[in-house]
Design a protein around this motif. Sequence first.
Motif, short mmCIF file in Angstrom:
data_model
loop_
_atom_site.label_atom_id
_atom_site.label_comp_id
_atom_site.label_asym_id
_atom_site.label_seq_id
_atom_site.Cartn_x
_atom_site.Cartn_y
_atom_site.Cartn_z
N LYS B 24 -41.84 6.90 45.89
CA LYS B 24 -42.71 7.70 45.03
C LYS B 24 -42.14 7.80 43.63
N SER B 27 -42.40 4.52 41.84
CA SER B 27 -43.77 4.21 41.43
C SER B 27 -44.08 4.84 40.08
N LYS B 28 -43.57 6.07 39.92
CA LYS B 28 -43.89 6.79 38.69
C LYS B 28 -43.19 6.19 37.48
N GLY B 30 -42.79 3.06 37.11
CA GLY B 30 -43.27 1.69 36.93
C GLY B 30 -44.30 1.57 35.84
N ALA B 31 -44.15 2.28 34.74
CA ALA B 31 -45.07 2.16 33.61
C ALA B 31 -44.24 2.12 32.34
N GLY B 33 -44.01 3.75 29.67
CA GLY B 33 -43.58 4.97 28.99
C GLY B 33 -42.08 5.14 28.78
N PRO B 34 -41.33 5.34 29.88
CA PRO B 34 -39.91 5.67 29.70
C PRO B 34 -39.02 4.46 29.39
N ARG B 51 -35.43 6.19 29.82
CA ARG B 51 -35.12 7.51 29.31
C ARG B 51 -35.23 8.52 30.44
N GLY B 52 -34.18 9.25 30.67
CA GLY B 52 -34.22 10.30 31.69
C GLY B 52 -34.17 11.65 31.03
N LEU B 91 -41.05 -2.68 39.32
CA LEU B 91 -42.50 -2.50 39.35
C LEU B 91 -43.10 -2.85 37.99
N ALA B 94 -43.15 -6.43 37.80
CA ALA B 94 -44.15 -7.00 38.70
C ALA B 94 -45.56 -6.74 38.20
N GLY B 95 -45.73 -5.61 37.51
CA GLY B 95 -47.09 -5.16 37.22
C GLY B 95 -47.68 -5.68 35.95
N GLU B 96 -47.14 -5.27 34.84
CA GLU B 96 -47.86 -5.50 33.58
C GLU B 96 -47.44 -6.80 32.94
N ASP B 97 -48.41 -7.55 32.48
CA ASP B 97 -48.10 -8.75 31.71
C ASP B 97 -47.42 -8.36 30.42
#
Lengths: 548, 450
Positions: B24, B27-28, B30-31, B33-34, B51-52, B91, B94-97
């Motif tokens: 979980k 997954s978060k 995997g974008a 943003g950070p 970034r944490g 992720l 794997a995800g975004e081009d």
Amino acid sequence: MTSTPAPSPTPAPAATEASAGSHWEELVTVALLGTTRRTPPGVTSRRDAPTALLDAAAVETVRRRAGMRPGRAAARIEPAAVDSRPALPPAAARRLTMLLADRPGAGSGGRRGTAPDLMELLPQWLATANRRGFAAPPQALPALLDAARGRTDIRPAVLAFAGPRALWLARLNADWRFALRAAPGGGAVLPGPEEPERVRALWEEGLFAERVALLAAVRARDAEAARDLLAGTWASERAEDRLMFLDSLRTGLRAADEPFLERALADRSRNVRATAAELLSALPGSALAGRMAERAGSCVAVDHTHGTPTIAVEAPHECDPGMERDGVVAKAPAGRGERSWWLGQLVEAAPLGTWSRRLGGRTPEEIVALPVADDWQDELHAAWCRAAVRQRDPSWSRALLGTPAAPEAGGPGAVSLAERAKLLGTLGAEERAEWVAGFIAVHGLSEAFQLLGVCAVPWAGPLGRAVVDALNIARDAGSYPWSFSGVMGLAERCLDPAEAVRLEALTAVPDESENAAPGAGGYWAESFQRLVTTLRLRAAIQNELTQP
Amino acid sequence: MTQQGVRWTADQVLALAPDTASRKAGSKLGAAGPWSEAGSSEEGTVWGLCRGSGSKPYRTVIDIADSTGPAYKCSCPSRKFPCKHALGLLLLWAGEDGAVPRGQAPDWADEWIEGRRKRADDKRAEGAAGSPSAGDPEAARRRSERRAEWITAGASELEQRLTDLLRGGLASAEQRGYGLWEETAARMVDAQAPGLAARVRELGAIPSSGPGWPVRLLEECALLHLLDQGWLRRAALPDGLAATVRSRIGLPGSAEGPPVRDRWLVLAQYDTADSRLTTRRIWLYGADSGRTALLLSYGAAGRAPELTLPVGLTLDAELSAYPGAGQLRVALGEQFAAPAPTEFRPPGVDVARAVAQYGEALRDDPWLESRPATLARVIPTPDGDDWQLADADGEFALPLTPAARSRSGLWRLVALSGGAPVTVFGECGHRGFSPLTAWPEGPGEAVTLC
């Protein structure tokens, strides 16, 4: 040799020969009872009997397993209907897997941190996928159905996306029965306009849920046909059913419905009468609307006797049978005066267009601005609000909303926030957003949640900027971000993803100012980070789903 | 191969997660943003800064080309392995081009990769030079003789217990309950025969396992007796069978088979856990050799085993077989490239053939519970409360095992099929078929069911 089948080793696919089966059965019997009580076949010495039994059983076990044969195939199931929609782009399918993996309850709860709330993005994902007409990946259907099982709000979108195969699955798994209830006729396709016999047959013989769905579907494509269908069986329907069916005429309500509704005013059931009256009052040209206009008009007038024109109200003194027949509820709820209760109902049901004529040719703005004598203002304006919402009248809504910057707009005025939100609903998306933006710019975010909820997603530019500015001001004021967590959550879902760039600057941890709550700066930075991350994720989702 | 081609799917990445919480959290992340300065290299390295909550971003680097599965390094304090940052970065990759562009690894990432590669090379060189830790061969021989004596004593004792049991009857076993078996299992652990101990422990659970338990108990007692006797008379057995007996008893073997290089398709990966140990089984299929092989990997209780090979990838690698007739277990040798997605699917057989193959395999290993099989053109079909896989073009069917019926994967399989034929890989045995992976009839990725 008996022909009794062997006690199958567990649910084994095996069907071993009958003779071997009986030998094995004998071994099992001896083993159960023990060799002191029963001697295994072909054994003479009692001392070696257990070993001989184990030897024989070992041979038999391996023999039985090695000699296993497949079973007979059960009756085939009817395959799922073909889903002819195009498949999801691979990136979007991967994203769906991720959104569905983020089920509530998995992982730690508590503070939300900087990571986006993926499950909250599922509704938008589904809306976009449905708009684009993609088919769900079959292997994702169980997770989709499980998600919809726990959240009734996303059921319609999930079921639309999941398509015919989800209903096929739901018939095989009791956990997903809700899908069959939600889908009329257990997922059977409703008959179309080209099959009037099937429509008639389903209407006359179908289950209640099927009939409601059928009526709604027919009403959506041919309003007159739906009303005729209903009129045909009206007299024989049960009262609760009549109420539901009548309610479905709300869609595509038109002047031609009046004679039918007028007849329904004489219905045995009070609820049916009230609904019929409500529908008729939403038809400004109807005879009921005319009667109501007359009654309401006789109660409200402009009084010029004291310098400034003032609205004078003379509430009705009685609720006569004619009023009752037109849907006015005679008995006031506890704590309300009878006369004001009747007045409210009359004004609410009277067409708004009549007031201009009645009150000296004034515009809605001018009418709302008039002072009202004897403390009748709250009652009168509230009734007009209900009328504006019921009749979906933007000009009256605008007048009643007033300017968003007005000082009383933020406080407890005649018009509550809930009513305001409803009034906003009658305006166009752009005007709505503009009004709410103006409201936030003056009054801040603390009262804005309900109003933001009625704005179109993604938020229009000015509205988005107003929200971000207000959040920024709230941060500088030194409070903790969780006072605004409702608005923050909305912003994550509704802000235009393009705003992410402007928000970047807010994600840094600011220097702690003197009047700030301890540590608030860090929490705000975290909240803004989550906002930015979520917006980027939404941009990625849109992108994945709209790629050619 | 294109950049798109070698990337993994989100499912494959999520399979690396040690637990649901990490899955979980990953997954978060995997974008975009950070993340900043994320990149990947031709050699299979992925890196990025996340970034944490602290002031300095975490440095995360992953080596997906490592011969023992992906390796991770992250400057975060998490003791999860891989941590959520590594999962999130994979992720993202794997995800975004374009979210993780090709580029030159920064120094901090390069340093770690270099160090790893060097250590791996050293280890290989050491291995080639002969393992110095083997010690005195004479002492080793004495040790193994002593262990064999203990096992023999254990096996004899177990034989005694089995004959006692059958003399008194299995019906009495129901009353005596679990304690007797636990005690016997402990004796087998002392005798250093973990294979016997595990079987004995399972015996204890049978009397409470529902209707038909006497049949199952007799079967398992008989097979245990067979194993005891196999050990006691191992000198008289053919070499292959003797090796199988040794491995079933629980003696450690080493993968001595000649290395076989192939494009190994990862068919399935799943974990089973008891209170001590998490066991991961990874089934592989050689595209050229047509061999099916099993990789085992272990983790302490509650922790994910280290080796992870996502389903649907192929790896160009060498495998060496463990000894024993009919044994499919292998060890992973050198890996020549990072695992890559493939369109390749294993060829399948019909239901009757799969059952026959299990029967044939019992000749080499009578203790075999099940055998891997790929069923072609079968339809998952409800059969009362049970489910079966029925030949689309024939009249035969295999029931699913009781465990498979209660897994959520069953519904993914049913959904994938929609009443139409699918290809299913799984384990076919005397309890029925346990589906692990499925492919739709048309084009489409492998769907994991376990």
